[in-house]
Design a protein around this motif. Structure first.
Motif, PDB file in Angstrom:
ATOM      1  N   VAL A  82      51.761  45.120  31.485  1.00 32.34           N
ATOM      2  CA  VAL A  82      50.434  45.721  31.622  1.00 32.34           C
ATOM      3  C   VAL A  82      49.717  44.692  32.513  1.00 32.34           C
ATOM      4  CG1 VAL A  82      48.357  46.433  30.544  1.00 32.34           C
ATOM      5  CG2 VAL A  82      50.431  46.642  29.385  1.00 32.34           C
ATOM      6  N   LEU A  83      49.080  45.222  33.824  1.00 34.93           N
ATOM      7  CA  LEU A  83      48.369  44.547  34.708  1.00 34.93           C
ATOM      8  C   LEU A  83      46.785  44.773  34.500  1.00 34.93           C
ATOM      9  CD1 LEU A  83      50.424  45.669  37.795  1.00 34.93           C
ATOM     10  CD2 LEU A  83      50.822  43.643  36.043  1.00 34.93           C
ATOM     11  N   LEU A  84      45.952  43.892  34.272  1.00 37.46           N
ATOM     12  CA  LEU A  84      44.778  43.748  34.062  1.00 37.46           C
ATOM     13  C   LEU A  84      43.938  43.211  35.154  1.00 37.46           C
ATOM     14  CD1 LEU A  84      45.050  42.862  30.243  1.00 37.46           C
ATOM     15  CD2 LEU A  84      44.723  45.103  31.065  1.00 37.46           C
ATOM     16  N   HIS A  85      42.791  43.996  35.700  1.00 32.54           N
ATOM     17  CA  HIS A  85      42.403  43.614  36.838  1.00 32.54           C
ATOM     18  C   HIS A  85      41.245  42.546  36.770  1.00 32.54           C
ATOM     19  CE1 HIS A  85      39.002  46.393  35.886  1.00 32.54           C
ATOM     20  NE2 HIS A  85      39.512  47.303  35.490  1.00 32.54           N
ATOM     21  N   ALA A  86      40.612  42.294  37.707  1.00 31.93           N
ATOM     22  CA  ALA A  86      39.590  41.263  37.693  1.00 31.93           C
ATOM     23  C   ALA A  86      38.174  42.328  37.273  1.00 31.93           C
ATOM     24  CB  ALA A  86      39.424  40.581  39.029  1.00 31.93           C
ATOM     25  N   GLY A  87      37.123  41.261  37.086  1.00 35.88           N
ATOM     26  CA  GLY A  87      35.726  41.952  37.119  1.00 35.88           C
ATOM     27  C   GLY A  87      35.381  42.479  38.257  1.00 35.88           C
ATOM     28  N   ILE A  88      35.692  42.131  39.476  1.00 36.00           N
ATOM     29  CA  ILE A  88      35.138  42.522  40.766  1.00 36.00           C
ATOM     30  C   ILE A  88      36.150  43.566  41.288  1.00 36.00           C
ATOM     31  CG2 ILE A  88      34.050  40.295  40.966  1.00 36.00           C
ATOM     32  CD1 ILE A  88      36.254  39.524  42.951  1.00 36.00           C
ATOM     33  N   ALA A 133      54.396  42.503  27.882  1.00 35.85           N
ATOM     34  CA  ALA A 133      53.768  41.193  28.836  1.00 35.85           C
ATOM     35  C   ALA A 133      52.555  41.735  29.460  1.00 35.85           C
ATOM     36  CB  ALA A 133      54.791  40.916  29.705  1.00 35.85           C
ATOM     37  N   LEU A 134      51.597  40.744  29.566  1.00 36.03           N
ATOM     38  CA  LEU A 134      50.333  40.988  30.031  1.00 36.03           C
ATOM     39  C   LEU A 134      50.066  40.258  31.215  1.00 36.03           C
ATOM     40  CD1 LEU A 134      48.198  41.305  26.867  1.00 36.03           C
ATOM     41  CD2 LEU A 134      49.389  43.075  28.056  1.00 36.03           C
ATOM     42  N   VAL A 135      49.661  40.800  32.531  1.00 36.30           N
ATOM     43  CA  VAL A 135      49.273  39.905  33.600  1.00 36.30           C
ATOM     44  C   VAL A 135      47.778  40.136  33.762  1.00 36.30           C
ATOM     45  CG1 VAL A 135      49.901  39.516  35.942  1.00 36.30           C
ATOM     46  CG2 VAL A 135      51.796  40.193  34.457  1.00 36.30           C
TER      47      VAL A 135
END
Length: 265
Positions: free
Chosen positions: A23-29, A85-87
C-alpha cells in the motif's frame, strides 16, 4: 481508479499487479498521483494499492471523526487482505508508522521516504528556515501557499528553483494546490490521533523498516530518518539520496524503485 466504502467514507485507489500486497501512502502536499513512477515498476512483483487518504485526491470526506491509520486497516479489510507492506512519504509515512503501531499484525514491512512521525515537534531551525525562505503568506491564497510549500519542500532550503526540473515543480504545484484545498476541508472534521503518538514508540516497530530521505530535504526530516533507524529494532537506514528533496518518488524514481524492489517482501 477504484472506490470502496471504508469506515463510512468512499476512498479512491489504484490497484495493479499480483503478488504480495503493498500500500502506497502519499505526502500531505500530494495525492496518490505522486506514485505514478512506482505503481507499474512495483506491480511486476507485487499487488500495488495506491490510496488517496480521506479528503485527498478523489477520496471523500464525510463530516465524521476518523483516523487515517484506521482507514488503512479498513481498506485492507475491504480488500480481504490480512497483511500488507506499507510505503509512505512524508505525512503518508507518519500514517504508515501509526498503522504499524496500532495494528502490528497487519503490517509486514515499512518503507519510509522522507517520513514525518506523529507527535514530532518541528525544531526552531525548521521555523527559521521557513521564515527566511518564505515569510508570511496569505492563508486564503491557495496558489501562493502552494508556491511557498513547493519552494520549501520540493526545491528544499539548500537549492534554488532553477536547480530543479521545471516539470517537477509544475506537477508538485498542481498536487499541492489540490492538497491545500483538501486540508482546508479537513480542518473542519475531527481527526483521531494515535495515542500515545509514534514519536516515543519507534522501538515498538518490530517489522523490517527501510528508511531514507532526500539529501536536499529540510534537516528535520533527515534527523527524523536517523531517529527512526536508530530506534526501530529492524531498521535499515539507506544513505540520503543526493540532489533530491521531499518528493523522492517523483524526483528520483529509479533510485526509489530499486530500493523498494530490493526491500519489499
Amino acid at each position: 481508479m477504484t472506490e470502496l466504502n471504508v469506515n463510512g467514507a468512499r476512498l479512491a485507489y489504484d490497484d495493479r499487479g499480483t503478488g504480495t500486497p503493498v500500500v502506497l501512502l502519499h505526502a500531505g502536499i500530494a495525492d496518490r498521483r505522486m506514485w505514478r513512477e512506482q505503481v507499474d515498476a512495483l506491480a511486476a512483483r507485487h499487488r500495488v494499492i495506491a490510496l488517496d487518504l480521506r479528503g485527498y485526491g478523489e477520496s471523500e470526506l464525510p463530516p465524521t471523526p476518523f483516523a487515517n491509520h484506521q482507514d488503512v486497516v479498513g481498506l485492507l479489510d475491504a480488500l480481504g487482505l490480512d497483511r500488507a507492506a506499507l510505503v509512505g512519504c512524508s505525512f503518508g509515512g507518519a500514517v504508515a508508522v501509526d498503522t504499524a503501531l496500532a495494528h502490528p499484525d497487519r503490517v509486514t514491512a515499512l518503507a519510509l521516504l522522507g517520513s514525518a512521525v506523529s507527535g514530532h515537534e518541528w525544531s526552531d531551525e525548521f521555523h527559521d528556515l521557513w521564515d527566511m525562505l518564505i515569510g508570511d503568506v496569505d492563508p486564503d491564497d491557495l496558489d501562493a501557499n502552494a508556491a511557498a510549500e513547493v519552494r520549501f519542500w520540493v526545491v528544499g532550503p539548500a537549492r534554488r528553483p532553477e536547480d530543479v526540473d521545471p516539470a517537477l515543480i509544475a506537477f508538485a504545484h498542481e498536487l499541492d494546490r489540490r492538497a491545500l484545498a483538501a486540508e482546508q476541508a479537513l480542518s473542519a472534521v475531527d481527526g483521531v490521533d494515535l495515542d500515545p503518538p509514534a514519536i516515543g514508540r519507534l522501538g515498538e516497530l518490530r517489522m523490517p523498516v527501510l528508511v531514507t530521505a532526500g539529501a536536499a530535504d529540510v534537516p528535520d526530516i533527515n534527523r527524523l530518518a536517523d531517529r527512526i533507524a536508530a530506534e526501530a529494532p529492524r531498521a535499515i537506514r539507506l544513505p540520503d539520496i543526493p540532489d533530491a528533496a521531499h518528493l523522492l518518488p517523483l524526483e528520483r524514481p529509479a533510485e526509489v524503485n530499486a530500493a523498494l524492489l530490493d526491500f519489499l517482501p
